[in-house]
Design an enzyme around this catalytic site. Structure first.
Site, PDB file in Angstrom:
ATOM      1  N   SER A  10       6.648  -3.054  13.696  1.00 53.08           N
ATOM      2  CA  SER A  10       7.017  -3.164  12.284  1.00 53.08           C
ATOM      3  C   SER A  10       8.386  -2.548  12.047  1.00 53.08           C
ATOM      4  O   SER A  10       8.599  -1.351  12.273  1.00 53.08           O
ATOM      5  CB  SER A  10       5.989  -2.443  11.414  1.00 53.08           C
ATOM      6  OG  SER A  10       6.491  -2.381  10.091  1.00 53.08           O
ATOM      7  N   HIS A  35       7.628  -7.641  12.917  1.00 53.04           N
ATOM      8  CA  HIS A  35       6.842  -7.579  11.687  1.00 53.04           C
ATOM      9  C   HIS A  35       7.740  -7.034  10.586  1.00 53.04           C
ATOM     10  O   HIS A  35       8.392  -5.998  10.748  1.00 53.04           O
ATOM     11  CB  HIS A  35       5.625  -6.678  11.914  1.00 53.04           C
ATOM     12  CG  HIS A  35       4.660  -6.650  10.784  1.00 53.04           C
ATOM     13  ND1 HIS A  35       3.737  -7.648  10.569  1.00 53.04           N
ATOM     14  CD2 HIS A  35       4.459  -5.736   9.798  1.00 53.04           C
ATOM     15  CE1 HIS A  35       3.003  -7.346   9.507  1.00 53.04           C
ATOM     16  NE2 HIS A  35       3.430  -6.195   9.018  1.00 53.04           N
ATOM     17  N   ASP A  37       7.898  -5.938   6.641  1.00 52.78           N
ATOM     18  CA  ASP A  37       7.061  -5.517   5.509  1.00 52.78           C
ATOM     19  C   ASP A  37       7.836  -5.514   4.202  1.00 52.78           C
ATOM     20  O   ASP A  37       8.792  -4.754   4.041  1.00 52.78           O
ATOM     21  CB  ASP A  37       6.533  -4.100   5.760  1.00 52.78           C
ATOM     22  CG  ASP A  37       5.443  -4.066   6.808  1.00 52.78           C
ATOM     23  OD1 ASP A  37       4.483  -4.840   6.678  1.00 52.78           O
ATOM     24  OD2 ASP A  37       5.556  -3.259   7.753  1.00 52.78           O
ATOM     25  N   MET A  39       7.616  -4.814   0.142  1.00 53.44           N
ATOM     26  CA  MET A  39       6.827  -4.100  -0.879  1.00 53.44           C
ATOM     27  C   MET A  39       7.567  -4.126  -2.212  1.00 53.44           C
ATOM     28  O   MET A  39       8.789  -3.979  -2.239  1.00 53.44           O
ATOM     29  CB  MET A  39       6.620  -2.646  -0.454  1.00 53.44           C
ATOM     30  CG  MET A  39       5.963  -2.488   0.901  1.00 53.44           C
ATOM     31  SD  MET A  39       5.856  -0.756   1.348  1.00 53.44           S
ATOM     32  CE  MET A  39       5.161  -0.889   3.000  1.00 53.44           C
ATOM     33  N   HIS A  68       5.285 -10.004   6.038  1.00 49.35           N
ATOM     34  CA  HIS A  68       4.063  -9.534   5.361  1.00 49.35           C
ATOM     35  C   HIS A  68       4.445  -9.148   3.936  1.00 49.35           C
ATOM     36  O   HIS A  68       5.088  -8.126   3.717  1.00 49.35           O
ATOM     37  CB  HIS A  68       3.521  -8.329   6.160  1.00 49.35           C
ATOM     38  CG  HIS A  68       2.327  -7.677   5.548  1.00 49.35           C
ATOM     39  ND1 HIS A  68       1.882  -6.437   5.951  1.00 49.35           N
ATOM     40  CD2 HIS A  68       1.456  -8.088   4.584  1.00 49.35           C
ATOM     41  CE1 HIS A  68       0.806  -6.106   5.256  1.00 49.35           C
ATOM     42  NE2 HIS A  68       0.532  -7.080   4.414  1.00 49.35           N
ATOM     43  N   MET A  70       3.684  -7.676   0.581  1.00 45.30           N
ATOM     44  CA  MET A  70       2.802  -6.799  -0.200  1.00 45.30           C
ATOM     45  C   MET A  70       3.362  -6.773  -1.613  1.00 45.30           C
ATOM     46  O   MET A  70       3.894  -5.765  -2.100  1.00 45.30           O
ATOM     47  CB  MET A  70       2.765  -5.399   0.434  1.00 45.30           C
ATOM     48  CG  MET A  70       1.988  -5.379   1.743  1.00 45.30           C
ATOM     49  SD  MET A  70       2.350  -3.920   2.741  1.00 45.30           S
ATOM     50  CE  MET A  70       3.845  -4.498   3.551  1.00 45.30           C
ATOM     51  N   MET A 139      -5.809  -5.410   7.124  1.00 48.48           N
ATOM     52  CA  MET A 139      -5.153  -4.115   6.963  1.00 48.48           C
ATOM     53  C   MET A 139      -6.078  -3.029   7.492  1.00 48.48           C
ATOM     54  O   MET A 139      -7.247  -2.945   7.090  1.00 48.48           O
ATOM     55  CB  MET A 139      -4.850  -3.836   5.482  1.00 48.48           C
ATOM     56  CG  MET A 139      -3.726  -4.644   4.871  1.00 48.48           C
ATOM     57  SD  MET A 139      -2.116  -4.527   5.684  1.00 48.48           S
ATOM     58  CE  MET A 139      -1.816  -2.759   5.749  1.00 48.48           C
ATOM     59  N   ASP A 178      -3.068  -4.490  11.260  1.00 49.33           N
ATOM     60  CA  ASP A 178      -1.832  -3.844  10.816  1.00 49.33           C
ATOM     61  C   ASP A 178      -2.125  -2.482  10.192  1.00 49.33           C
ATOM     62  O   ASP A 178      -2.778  -2.404   9.145  1.00 49.33           O
ATOM     63  CB  ASP A 178      -1.161  -4.768   9.789  1.00 49.33           C
ATOM     64  CG  ASP A 178       0.173  -4.230   9.297  1.00 49.33           C
ATOM     65  OD1 ASP A 178       0.686  -3.259   9.870  1.00 49.33           O
ATOM     66  OD2 ASP A 178       0.710  -4.822   8.329  1.00 49.33           O
TER      67      ASP A 178
HETATM   68  C1  DX5 Z   1       1.766  -0.822   5.801  1.00 50.33           C
HETATM   69  C2  DX5 Z   1       2.527  -1.914   6.517  1.00 50.33           C
HETATM   70  C3  DX5 Z   1       2.434  -1.780   7.995  1.00 50.33           C
HETATM   71  C4  DX5 Z   1       3.116  -0.538   8.502  1.00 50.33           C
HETATM   72  C5  DX5 Z   1       2.543  -0.166   9.814  1.00 50.33           C
HETATM   73  O1  DX5 Z   1       1.825  -1.003   4.436  1.00 50.33           O
HETATM   74  O2  DX5 Z   1       2.014  -3.193   6.178  1.00 50.33           O
HETATM   75  O3  DX5 Z   1       2.970  -2.924   8.639  1.00 50.33           O
HETATM   76  O4  DX5 Z   1       4.491  -0.692   8.635  1.00 50.33           O
HETATM   77  O5  DX5 Z   1       3.067   1.065  10.177  1.00 50.33           O
HETATM   78  P1  DX5 Z   1       2.284   2.075  11.125  1.00 50.33           P
HETATM   79  O6  DX5 Z   1       2.096   1.378  12.428  1.00 50.33           O
HETATM   80  O7  DX5 Z   1       3.175   3.253  11.177  1.00 50.33           O
HETATM   81  O8  DX5 Z   1       0.943   2.359  10.457  1.00 50.33           O
HETATM   82 ZN    ZN Z   2       2.607  -4.933   7.516  1.00 46.47          ZN
END
Ligand code: DX5
Ligand code: ZN
Length: 223
Positions: A10, A35, A37, A39, A68, A70, A139, A178
């Site tokens: 990620s 990956h 992320d 947000m 991904h 969110m 998740m 994840d």
């Molecule tokens: C969490 C993200 C994950 C996160 C994982 O909200 O969707 O992808 O980056 O990070 P680690 O591996 O540190 O839990």
């Molecule tokens: Zn993620």
């Protein structure tokens, strides 16, 4: 049954001032996906990276990007993420009222469509849309932050999901896990049936990320 596992670091845990360096480092160590992320400060209590950064990552990446989202009501903005270069595009079942339409839209653009489930969300929530998916993301932490602890109930949920996919003849759907995946639990997650394993802090915050990637690949038998 197909079982080709993929490792997806990620970028949330990478050095944002040196993303190109981290991308090249991960690729030369042999990872399968990046990956990415996203947000929005609404669906999750944090804001991360978005469309301009995805475009920049796409310019330097030579492997697929696993996006991904969110974010609330992702259907309103997915077109921009497709145009920016997402190869996989995953939305949360909890965040999208028109999930079937969104999944169809993503697939119509030749992008792999994924749906993510928060830890508290039942597998039954995707029962009707399941045949239309390329990927299901479980998740294993509450979304919003890297570096959290793996929620152990995910292993049982993962096994139940894999059984459902077998019974419904949907084993071509990739299952991704994840959150909180580290060297000491990655084998358990793989053994429970994960096809794609995301790891952020365990890779990028480790002393030697390339070694960590190689060790993880060894544990996944994807050397
Ligand atoms: C969490 C993200 C994950 C996160 C994982 O909200 O969707 O992808 O980056 O990070 P680690 O591996 O540190 O839990
Ligand atoms: Zn993620």
């Amino acid at each position: 049954m197909k079982n080709i596992r993929k490792l997806a670091p990620s970028l949330l845990a990478a050095d944002f001032a040196n993303l190109e360096t981290d991308i090249r480092m991960a690729e030369s160590a042999g990872v399968d996906l990046h990956h990415f992320d996203v947000m929005d400060g609404q669906f999750v209590p944090n804001i991360s990276i978005g469309i301009p950064v995805l475009k920049a990552v796409k310019r330097v990446a030579s492997i697929p990007i696993d996006v991904h989202l969110m974010i609330e009501t992702p259907g309103l903005i997915i077109e921009a993420f497709i145009d920016a270069g997402a190869d996989y595009l995953t939305v949360h079942v909890e965040a999208e009222p028109n999930l079937h339409r969104v999944v169809q839209h993503i697939r119509s653009k030749g992008v792999k469509a994924g749906v993510a489930l928060n830890p508290h969300t039942s597998l039954s929530s995707i029962e009707e849309v399941m045949p239309d998916l390329d990927l299901i993301l479980l998740m294993s932490v509450n979304p919003g932050f890297g570096g959290q602890s793996f929620i152990s109930n995910t292993l049982d949920k993962l096994k139940r999901l894999k059984n459902i996919l077998i019974h419904r003849g949907l084993t071509h759907i990739e299952v991704e896990v994840d959150g909180g995946v580290k060297l000491d639990n990655i084998s358990d997650v793989a053994d429970a049936g994960a096809d794609i394993l995301v790891a952020g802090s365990a890779i990028y915050k480790s002393g030697n990320p390339q070694n960590t990637i190689r060790e993880m690949k060894g544990l996944l038998n994807i050397i």
